[in-house]
Design an enzyme around this catalytic site. Structure first.
Site, mmCIF file in Angstrom:
data_model
loop_
_atom_site.group_PDB
_atom_site.id
_atom_site.type_symbol
_atom_site.label_atom_id
_atom_site.label_comp_id
_atom_site.label_asym_id
_atom_site.label_seq_id
_atom_site.Cartn_x
_atom_site.Cartn_y
_atom_site.Cartn_z
ATOM 1 N N LYS A 37 0.813 -1.211 0.000
ATOM 2 C CA LYS A 37 0.000 0.000 0.000
ATOM 3 C C LYS A 37 0.851 1.267 0.000
ATOM 4 C CE LYS A 37 -0.856 -0.025 4.940
ATOM 5 N NZ LYS A 37 -0.033 1.081 5.436
ATOM 6 N N THR A 38 1.937 1.230 0.736
ATOM 7 C CA THR A 38 2.779 2.421 0.774
ATOM 8 C C THR A 38 3.407 2.652 -0.598
ATOM 9 O OG1 THR A 38 3.235 1.927 3.070
ATOM 10 C CG2 THR A 38 4.619 3.566 2.037
ATOM 11 N N ASP A 223 -2.390 7.992 4.470
ATOM 12 C CA ASP A 223 -2.052 6.588 4.726
ATOM 13 C C ASP A 223 -2.624 6.174 6.095
ATOM 14 O OD1 ASP A 223 -0.982 4.135 4.330
ATOM 15 O OD2 ASP A 223 1.115 4.730 4.617
ATOM 16 N N GLU A 224 -2.775 4.904 6.328
ATOM 17 C CA GLU A 224 -3.231 4.375 7.630
ATOM 18 C C GLU A 224 -4.531 5.044 8.077
ATOM 19 O OE1 GLU A 224 -1.602 1.879 8.700
ATOM 20 O OE2 GLU A 224 0.559 2.140 8.537
ATOM 21 N N GLN A 254 -6.190 -3.528 10.702
ATOM 22 C CA GLN A 254 -4.982 -3.071 11.384
ATOM 23 C C GLN A 254 -5.238 -1.839 12.238
ATOM 24 O OE1 GLN A 254 -1.142 -3.404 9.208
ATOM 25 N NE2 GLN A 254 -2.429 -3.960 7.469
ATOM 26 N N ARG A 612 3.832 -9.023 10.198
ATOM 27 C CA ARG A 612 5.134 -8.358 10.023
ATOM 28 C C ARG A 612 6.180 -9.359 9.543
ATOM 29 N NH1 ARG A 612 3.331 -4.236 8.914
ATOM 30 N NH2 ARG A 612 1.395 -5.382 9.071
#
Length: 664
Positions: A37-38, A223-224, A254, A612
């Site tokens: 996504k980043t 983002d996020e 998340q 992760r």
DNA sequence: GTTTACCTAGTTTTT
DNA sequence: CTAGGTAAAC
């Protein structure tokens, strides 16, 4: 540098490309863990610039941490070359500070307003409680500060809060909130939540300012998004209202900051806020093995209040998840250290490919001991934050008072640090004297220097301040006056700091101290001076350090295993991950066990931790552990039993003897 | 006003 | 257990 659209899109899958190339109107990208996504966000910005859709000047990109912002800027610079620095890539808080430094005066704040961190806020709440005769033992300042913070995150000001306060606790908080906020305003200071709330107020009170930014920031990307709170969401909606080029990226699974006011509904209801929004889902994972992904999916599937979603991968199955049951937390830590060493020695991993995650910072202790004993290099990330260290806060307080004489919290902090014979009694007398003359504490002290033998000194004696205290004050006043002068002459913040260190004897005190910690403090002081020297303006430096957290500069920890909390781990990835303390009561945390909503947040935290890991995931727990010095027995985390058994393998040394099995 | 020694209370995550 | 606050002695 990237020259063509083809080059930019190369290596992206069709869905990712769609997100990058989308034009015209709001865009919601629902992106699972490890789905790139980043990268999509960064590529999208580059694409906007490359195709001439946007100029760097008109882009606002919001990330969750300063570190993420820095990395994004770097990547963009690599892709686009010069010009990128004109882009706004920052956190919400940093962006707000930038806006407020320009316009805060319109709302009655000084341009050099001070930013209070959580500790400063707590101190101020304590003082307010004392002033209002509220027992700080019964109603803890931290609790009140948290409640005020929550209110501000919802953009509830003290008047509205007071109107709708329910029950005795909230009514008490309402009183504190009102006084707290008045004190903040009169000292031209803002706490973290104010940065957002005051910006929102500014936009509302001054439509011309809002229009300026709407016109300028034609492309807003966040983002996020699952971790935004009401205030942040509001800011995005306000800024995006005009051009509607709003792109938000996030993953509801998340969302792990609800305790801080984050509201998943912001991402879930984005399509309601923007009915014409395009929605794109990224579900292909490029990070983890199939086993790890399946396990994480299985765990998160237990959250009932969730829109089902399945991440998939084309990658290989990989190794099973390793489960280890230890006798106690020391055995657990020793196992992690030994296994980390083995991974490095036999499996070709570097130590910095390995991370250990835990629920709470206190858990790092056993790990540190075990790793030291086993001689495996490690680094604890984000535990004691640099800017929260006493010596750093002391020194910064001097600079804050120089920049903003109205800043009471900082003034109180430095009055008697280092010791100059001004105790509580003198401080209170001084504060009263300052209040009578209608000045802030810091301003009153500074005024002393201007009138050494005139009314200042007489007044002080009249106020009942002793000669000893008065001479200490005069010394401080002289220093502050000189510092302010130096600042106006254009001396760097670093020079100012050195002056503080020399004139106050702070440095000498540390040098003379024979303790080990004094040496570490000296190093911190030196580092702070180094940081300060890189800035040319005091305001810039103070804003910057107020918003930087330690995990922001965890940059390339070479050759060391990283220890961190699960929260800090968000957004990172490691070849091998150890999740320790997988015990009910530790993780999920005790306080979440009786609340289904909190339990679901814990589960999301577990999901974040598991995803992760790229190729190896270890989950460990202990039969017995020392909690506050007494022995406690624990049962394995329910999250462990939510992982399909066929994905798991028990490590050697594991035994079922003497403990419960894994519930299925 | 400062230092020391006790005692107590509090233990989640953080921009 | 330990950090922080408080009460007593210097």
């Amino acid at each position: 540098m990237i020259r063509s659209e083809e080059e930019l899109l190369a290596g992206l899958n069709p869905v990712q490309r769609e997100a990058v190339r989308h034009r015209g109107g709001p865009l919601l990208v629902v992106a699972g863990a490890g789905s790139g996504k980043t990268r999509v966000l960064t590529s999208r910005i580059a694409h906007l610039i490359l195709t001439g859709e946007a100029r760097p000047y008109s882009v606002l990109a919001i990330t969750f941490t300063n570190k993420a912002a820095g990395e994004m800027k770097e990547r963009l610079a690599g892709m686009l070359g010069p010009g990128v620095e004109r882009m706004w890539v920052s956190t919400f808080h940093s962006a707000c500070v930038r806006i407020l430094r320009v316009h805060a005066e319109r709302l009655g704040y000084s341009r050099s307003f001070t930013i209070y961190d959580a500790a400063d806020s707590k101190r101020l709440v304590e003082r307010v409680e004392k002033a209002l005769n509220i027992d700080t033992k019964k109603i803890r300042a931290q609790t009140v500060a948290a409640e005020i913070s929550r209110a501000k995150a919802e953009l509830v000001d003290f008047e509205s809060y007071s109107d709708r306060a329910q029950g005795p606790f909230q009514q008490t908080v309402a009183r504190v909130y009102a006084d707290y906020q008045k004190r903040l305003a009169s000292s031209s200071s803002m706490d973290f939540d104010d940065l957002l709330m005051v910006t929102a107020n500014l936009f509302e009170a001054c439509p011309d300012v809002l229009v300026t930014y709407q016109e300028r920031l034609q492309h807003v990307l966040v983002d996020e998004y699952q971790d935004t709170n009401f205030a942040q969401n509001k800011l995005v909606l306000m800024l995006g209202e005009k051009h509607r080029n709003v792109c938000v990226v996030g993953d509801a699974d998340q969302s792990i900051y609800a305790f801080r006011g984050a509201d998943v509904r912001n991402i879930l209801q984005f399509e309601e806020a923007f009915p014409d929004a395009t929605k794109i889902a990224l579900e292909q994972n490029y990070r983890s093995t199939k086993v790890i992904l399946d396990a994480a999916n299985a765990v998160i599937a237990n959250n009932l209040s969730r829109i089902p979603k399945d991440l998939w991968t084309e990658g290989s199955a990989g190794d099973p998840i390793m489960r280890y049951r230890a006798a106690d937390e020391n055995v657990e830590a020793a196992y992690v250290a030994t296994e980390a060493r083995r991974l490095a020695a036999e499996e070709g991993l570097f130590y910095n490919d390995i991370a250990v995650f835990y629920r709470a910072n206190a858990q790092s202790r056993a790990l540190e001991e075990a790793f030291s004993l086993a001689d495996v290099p490690y680094k604890v990330v984000g535990a004691i934050r640099f800017y929260e260290r006493k010596e750093v806060k002391d020194l910064l307080a001097y600079l804050k008072v120089v920049a903003n004489p109205a800043d009471d919290v900082s003034a109180r902090r430095i009055v008697n640090v280092p010791r100059r014979g001004i105790g509580d009694t003198s401080l209170e007398k001084l504060a009263r004297w300052a209040a009578i003359s209608g000045r802030a504490l810091g301003a009153a002290i500074t005024d002393l220097a201007g009138a050494p033998s005139e009314d200042g000194a007489d007044d002080l004696q009249a106020a009942g301040i002793t000669k000893k205290a008065a001479s200490g004050l005069a010394e401080l006043a002289g220093l502050l006056a000189d510092l302010r002068h130096m600042d106006q002459e254009g001396f760097s913040p670093g020079k100012l700091l050195s002056e503080v260190l020399d004139r106050t004897g702070y440095r000498k005190e540390l040098e003379d101290a024979q303790r080990d910690e004094a040496e570490a403090r000296l190093e911190n002081v030196a580092e702070l001076v180094g940081v300060a020297e890189r800035f040319s303006s005091l305001d810039d430096m103070l804003s910057s350090v107020a918003l930087v957290s330690d995990s922001d500069d965890l940059a390339q920890i070479e050759g060391k295993v990283s220890f961190m909390t699960l929260h800090v781990a968000k957004g990172l990835e490691f070849e091998a991950v150890f999740m320790i303390g997988m015990d009910d009561g530790v993780f999920p945390h005790m306080r979440s066990l009786d609340d289904p909503r909190e339990l679901e947040e814990e589960r999301r935290l577990c999901y974040v931790g598991m995803t992760r890991a790229k190729s190896r995931l270890y989950m460990t727990h202990a039969l017995e552990r020392r909690v506050w010095g007494s022995e406690t027995y624990s049962i394995p985390s329910r999250f462990l039993s939510e992982i399909p058994e066929e994905l798991v393998e028990d490590c050697r040394g594991y035994t079922r003897r003497g403990g419960e099995g894994y519930r299925r």
